[in-house]
Design an enzyme around this catalytic site. Structure first.
Site, PDB file in Angstrom:
ATOM      1  N   GLU A  33     -31.981  27.484  16.254  1.00 51.43           N
ATOM      2  CA  GLU A  33     -32.806  28.512  17.470  1.00 51.43           C
ATOM      3  C   GLU A  33     -31.651  29.607  17.521  1.00 51.43           C
ATOM      4  O   GLU A  33     -31.813  30.236  18.715  1.00 51.43           O
ATOM      5  CB  GLU A  33     -33.153  27.451  18.452  1.00 51.43           C
ATOM      6  N   ASN A  93     -30.422  25.975  11.563  1.00 55.50           N
ATOM      7  CA  ASN A  93     -32.439  25.466  12.058  1.00 55.50           C
ATOM      8  C   ASN A  93     -33.235  25.661  12.700  1.00 55.50           C
ATOM      9  O   ASN A  93     -32.040  26.369  13.722  1.00 55.50           O
ATOM     10  CB  ASN A  93     -31.882  23.577  12.967  1.00 55.50           C
ATOM     11  N   HIS A 130     -42.693  21.632  15.190  1.00 59.73           N
ATOM     12  CA  HIS A 130     -43.376  20.848  16.032  1.00 59.73           C
ATOM     13  C   HIS A 130     -44.339  21.408  15.966  1.00 59.73           C
ATOM     14  O   HIS A 130     -44.968  22.960  16.539  1.00 59.73           O
ATOM     15  CB  HIS A 130     -42.324  21.368  17.716  1.00 59.73           C
ATOM     16  N   GLU A 160     -37.663  17.975  12.603  1.00 55.03           N
ATOM     17  CA  GLU A 160     -38.325  17.705  13.717  1.00 55.03           C
ATOM     18  C   GLU A 160     -40.098  17.255  13.794  1.00 55.03           C
ATOM     19  O   GLU A 160     -40.754  17.740  14.756  1.00 55.03           O
ATOM     20  CB  GLU A 160     -37.632  18.674  14.858  1.00 55.03           C
ATOM     21  N   ASP A 210     -43.407  16.894  14.785  1.00 54.59           N
ATOM     22  CA  ASP A 210     -44.297  15.935  15.832  1.00 54.59           C
ATOM     23  C   ASP A 210     -45.627  16.884  15.572  1.00 54.59           C
ATOM     24  O   ASP A 210     -45.358  18.078  15.345  1.00 54.59           O
ATOM     25  CB  ASP A 210     -43.668  15.509  16.834  1.00 54.59           C
TER      26      ASP A 210
END
Length: 339
Positions: free
Chosen positions: A144, A185, A221, A251, A253
């Site tokens: 990030e 990432n 996400h 990641e 979801d």
């Protein structure tokens, strides 16, 4: 047609083959971020071992948890997960060597000069990667680093070491474990936008100059009641893989509105399943999209309710480890007969 697809995904029963077995037929990895403290819970450990062939610590290898004091490290939680992975023949990713969050106070309040901060980071990368060499096959080296507008985020690393810190971290990481795959990432960079453009330009530059970068992690996400730009995601993955990079979904979801008991509507669960299916399809269409990983796997321990009040039910399994429509969507897409 959409209503019929939703109904099929919700009602499709759980069949014999696990996600892990089907993923291995595709020669791909299906993974989950894991809290080692939960491995003593039998349903958690059993579901993890049965359904996934890759694990990643949620927090145990972030800077603060693994390096709580300047002169000491805490490898115990991550070592526990590494032992579990070995026992169950699972691959293990590392996350993350440097980030702007979850840093210890000794680091953030140390007022270190640039040369001191550089030495601390170099030693940290050497120590952590050296400890797990041969156990962790891939690392999110930097996490990030960009703002949504594509500018470099102000962090202890960028402010203290300058914009070349990402390149330097990758070079140090390669020296520390030459066999490990090295990833950058980030979130909200799945589709083509200002942030993903900045990441692409960085990756293109690094590949041109021989900076050791092996892949890009796309967090994903997502929220069910928003437009998911699958075509743009596919185009973004293609331009990254055309550079010779791997892409991994790191990641995933898909959060849903939930009632006071944490229960989502049947319709939203079906919509979530279509999104999971769409993401899996985008990844599987690219030979260099090499892993599909969710951030956790059971709603029992999801981070979503704490971060997004009123939302939850974001993962493949419910709080009782029952497979959801999203699980069926993943599994069905991995079935050999599904195109």
């Amino acid at each position: 047609m959409i209503r019929l697809a939703l109904l099929c995904l919700v009602l499709h029963p759980l069949s014999g083959q696990s996600l892990r077995e089907l993923a291995e037929q595709h020669k791909t990895r299906i993974g989950a971020a894991v809290a080692p403290a939960h491995l003593g819970e039998e349903p958690y450990a059993a579901t993890l071992a049965r359904e996934f062939n890759q694990v990643q610590p949620e927090n145990a290898t972030k800077f603060g948890p693994v390096h709580p004091a300047r002169d000491s490290y805490n490898f115990v939680p991550a070592d526990t997960l590494a032992a579990f992975a070995r026992e169950h023949q699972m691959a293990m990713r590392g996350h993350t060597l440097l980030w702007h969050r979850q840093n210890p106070r000794w680091l953030t309040e140390g007022n270190f000069k640039p040369e001191e901060l550089s030495a601390i980071l170099h030693e940290h990368i050497n120590s952590v990667m050296g400890h797990f060499a041969g156990q962790i096959y891939a690392w999110d080296v930097v996490n990030e680093a960009f703002n949504d507008d594509g500018t470099l985020r102000h962090t202890i690393w960028s402010d203290g070491l300058g914009p070349a810190y990402i390149e330097q971290a990758l070079r140090w990481a390669h020296e520390a474990d030459p066999k490990a795959l090295l990833f950058y990432n980030d979130y909200s960079a799945e589709a083509i936008n200002a942030k993903s453009d900045a990441i692409y330009k960085m990756a293109q530059d690094f590949k041109t100059r021989g900076v050791p970068l092996d892949g890009i992690g796309l967090q994903m996400h997502l929220r069910a009641r928003e437009s998911i730009p699958f075509e743009s995601m596919a185009a973004n993955i293609k331009r990254l893989t055309d550079l010779g990079l791997q892409v991994q979904i790191t990641e995933l979801d898909v959060r849903l509105p939930v009632d006071a008991s944490g229960v989502a509507s049947r319709g939203d669960l079906g919509l979530q399943a279509l999104i999971y299916r769409g993401i899996a399809r985008v990844c599987l269409l690219s030979a260099r999209c090499t892993a599909l990983q969710t951030w956790g796997f059971t709603d029992k321990y999801s981070w979503i309710p704490g971060e997004y009040p009123g939302f939850g039910a974001a993962l493949l399994f419910d709080a009782n480890y029952g497979p959801k429509a999203s699980y069926n969507a993943f599994r069905d897409l991995l079935m050999p007969s599904i195109k």
